[in-house]
Design an enzyme around this catalytic site. Structure first.
Site, short mmCIF file in Angstrom:
data_model
loop_
_atom_site.label_atom_id
_atom_site.label_comp_id
_atom_site.label_asym_id
_atom_site.label_seq_id
_atom_site.Cartn_x
_atom_site.Cartn_y
_atom_site.Cartn_z
CD GLU A 335 -2.35 8.86 -1.56
OE1 GLU A 335 -2.56 8.13 -3.13
OE2 GLU A 335 -2.24 8.39 -0.52
CB CYS A 433 1.94 1.58 -1.62
SG CYS A 433 1.83 3.83 -0.93
ZN LIG Z 1 3.45 4.95 -1.01
#
Ligand SMILES: [Zn+2]
Length: 690
Positions: A335, A433
């Site tokens: 990420e 998240c």
């Molecule tokens: Zn996130």
């Protein structure tokens, strides 16, 4: 109970104005957060509603995708029920970010039901907290003897940091301090465990966040230990490159998140000391949170070297590693950021949380040293990168935000390099998240509008107005600012600024957006007289408002539709153009256009003429996508080859474009509003005749 904060009632943040939001655009979104998003997210976290969870785009699906279990985890940790922990080690943070969002919403509206839920959540959290202040339901339930034993992957400080942020929001927003007392006990627990002294841990969490949380806690408590600890946790990172490996070895038990030790140290921003870091490398959200903490600590401690590091990393991201929409993170692997100018449009990551973190970083930089470019990035995230993460119904979310999407590529039998790119927002994620992160940003947009610069004795010298978000604001000295507009659809903004006779005169600074600085700059008039609207080196136009005066300012920014091109260092966008109007990036969806979208070509050479002859239509459609500006323009489409044609053939000598292209039209909608009408292709960058 630790009552330290009671002794320090005067705090730097007490100079924030009280802002009543009036913007139609943002009031609609905050209404959505209050009425739909927060109740929906509560139901998910309570496991009251069946949701269809998408795969974790980062590839960690072993933590389960059947339910959220956030509240149940905390009930188990509190001893109120029995059971197993379910979900990621940082599952608690979904609730903490939800509480923070709810706290912001309660500033603008009476929400008794929401307040009851927040109260019950904080009571539960207080019950789950250990007697020494520690709180992490994952460790308490699954590995109580392994506290702080595997900081690379445990997320313990990250998790407690999110609660500290929520508690500060509750304290500032609603005035009740039940949550703040829990947060103070947490911070004291961390302070006892981490620090330069012998016997303490000389390392930091693999996921930065605690640094920004402690800086916020310091601002409301004035407790020096918290800012010292924040600075220590910044500085200790990367000092001992073998810290995490040594911890893992000493722990000797199975990892909390298998595979995380495979990432390079740059993934955790632990490859070198922070003061030596030159590039924004690694996991994009971690970078954003770390840099926010960095800028906060630099401001609050006066550490000029840390401020330089924050500026260096800011430049690295903004000048070389950010998409036109404000999204960051070029690869799904880790990420992460990759290298300068590597900005692929269809395999990118652009996590919603990373955009939220960039808005945080920008606000912290603005507080450190006001400059218009920080407002530019906040605006870019608010209207593009971050906002795209949530559907118009508030119940579906993107984790990954591509600039080009194709359902066929994303399908399970499509291209594995693009499986992480959804073409329709998901109900929820195993790693959730993003949903509550977007909620807390939208719920607090009023905090991004003004920044004040104070004199040594605390008088307001300058009020910086960074965002065109209609509101009425009252400052401590009795100064009142009323801002009116229909932004982002209309570029006419009016201000009335009143300074009481008892206050000193004020310098009122209006940010002239970078997108309104070329050719026709903004037009600004003060009490009917046009003034020079060329922004100063700080990106703001300054107007002095005398004691006892009320000044009326009108500002018109450049809302013409513009074709944008990327630096030629960005190989993915070479020869391509994107369309912007004001701060909003537009995109084409299959729902409005003849496909495939990649066949469309915009004529840059004819652009000026098209504008002159009114061939570019722009209008506000109140019935489309909750009300959006729609842009429609003539373009050309390449001829789609027949499936019978050879896959490859020599280029024909017939270069007559009449046979290769047909006249067409391209219809565009704001990027943030895509994927609200079913699955289909989407594209931001288009071929041009350049
Ligand atoms: Zn996130």
């Amino acid at each position: 109970m630790n009552t330290t904060f009671m002794k320090h009632a005067t705090t730097p943040s007490s100079h924030q104005p009280t802002v009543r939001l009036k913007s139609t655009f943002w009031k609609h979104y905050q209404e959505l957060i209050a009425q739909e998003v927060l109740p929906y997210q509560w139901a998910v976290m309570s496991d009251e509603t069946g949701v269809s969870m998408a795969d974790d785009p980062g590839g960690n699906n072993e933590f389960g995708r059947e339910k959220s279990h956030v509240l149940a985890n905390l009930r188990i940790a509190a001893g109120l029920e029995t059971g197993e922990h379910y979900g990621f080690p940082f599952q608690d943070t979904d609730l903490y970010k939800w509480i923070e969002a709810a706290a912001y919403i309660m500033r603008q509206r009476e929400e008794p039901q929401l307040r009851r839920l927040v109260d019950s959540a904080i009571d539960l959290i207080a019950k789950a907290q250990c007697s020494d202040g520690y709180l992490d339901s994952f460790i308490q339930i699954t590995a109580p003897t392994r506290r702080f034993a595997r900081l690379r992957e445990s997320h313990e400080l990250y998790t407690m940091g999110h609660f500290i942020e929520a508690a500060v929001a509750c304290h500032e927003s609603t005035g009740y301090d039940k949550a703040l007392n829990v947060a103070i006990r947490m911070a004291d627990c961390i302070d006892r465990a981490f620090g330069p002294e012998d016997g303490k841990i000389h390392g930091s969490d693999g996921h930065p966040e605690i640094e920004l949380a402690l800086s916020r806690l310091y601002e409301v408590t004035g407790e020096q230990r918290y800012i010292d600890l924040a600075r220590y946790l910044l500085d200790v990172r990367g000092q001992d490159p073998d810290f995490y490996d040594r911890q893992d070895k000493a722990d000797g038990s199975k990892p909390f998140i298998p595979g995380m030790s495979q990432f390079p140290k740059s993934y955790y921003q632990a490859a070198e000391p922070i003061r030596e870091q030159k590039h924004a490398d690694g996991h994009a959200v971690r970078v954003g949170y770390l840099c926010t903490g960095l800028a906060n600590v630099a401001r609050l401690t006066g550490d000029a070297e840390l401020a330089d590091v924050a500026r260096r990393l800011w430049d690295d991201i903004i000048r070389k590693r950010m998409y036109i929409t404000g999204n960051v993170g070029s690869t799904r692997v880790g990420e992460s950021f990759t290298y300068d100018y590597d900005l692929p449009n269809e395999t990118m990551y652009g996590e919603s949380c990373a955009s939220v973190s960039m808005a945080f970083f920008a606000r912290s930089m603005m507080n450190l040293q006001p400059a218009g470019l920080y407002g530019d990035i906040v605006e870019k995230e608010l209207f593009n990168g971050a906002l795209a993460g949530m559907s118009l119904d508030g119940k579906h979310f993107f984790y990954v935000n591509p600039l080009e999407a194709d359902p066929q590529a994303s399908a399970i039998d499509g291209n594995p390099d693009r499986h992480h790119v959804l073409c329709q927002r998901a109900d929820w994620f195993g790693c959730a998240c993003c949903p509550s992160n977007i909620a807390r940003l939208i719920a607090s947009v009023e905090d991004y509008i003004y920044t004040t610069k104070l004199s040594h004795n605390g008088d307001i010298l300058t009020i910086y107005s960074s965002q065109f978000i209609a509101n009425s604001a009252s400052f401590e000295d009795g100064i009142a600012v009323d801002q009116r507009s229909d932004f982002p659809w209309n570029g006419h903004i009016e201000y009335s600024i009143s300074v009481p006779a008892a206050a000193t005169s004020v310098d009122f600074a209006i940010r002239i957006p970078q997108w309104s600085q070329s050719e026709a700059s903004a037009v600004v008039s003060v009490d009917g007289s046009v003034i020079d609207a060329t922004p100063g080196i700080d990106g703001f136009v300054h107007v002095s408002v005398a004691s006892g005066a009320t000044v009326h300012i009108e500002c018109d920014v450049d809302m013409r539709v513009k074709l944008m091109e990327a630096s030629t260092r960005v190989r993915h966008d070479i020869g391509k153009v994107a369309v912007m109007r004001g701060p909003i990036v537009f995109c084409a969806e299959e729902a409005d256009n003849q496909g495939p979208l990649w066949l469309h070509r915009i004529s840059v050479d004819s652009w000026a003429k098209m504008l002159e002859t009114n061939k570019v239509d722009e209008h506000y459609d109140e019935d489309l996508l909750d009300g959006v500006e729609v842009i429609s323009m003539p373009d050309q489409m390449r001829t789609l080859s027949s499936t019978e044609d050879d896959l490859y053939q020599p280029v024909s000598n017939d270069t007559d474009s009449e046979t290769s292209f047909a006249d067409s039209r391209l219809t565009l909608i704001p990027y943030y509003s895509w994927a609200n009408r079913g699955r289909g292709r989407m594209q931001v960058w288009f071929d041009s005749n350049r």
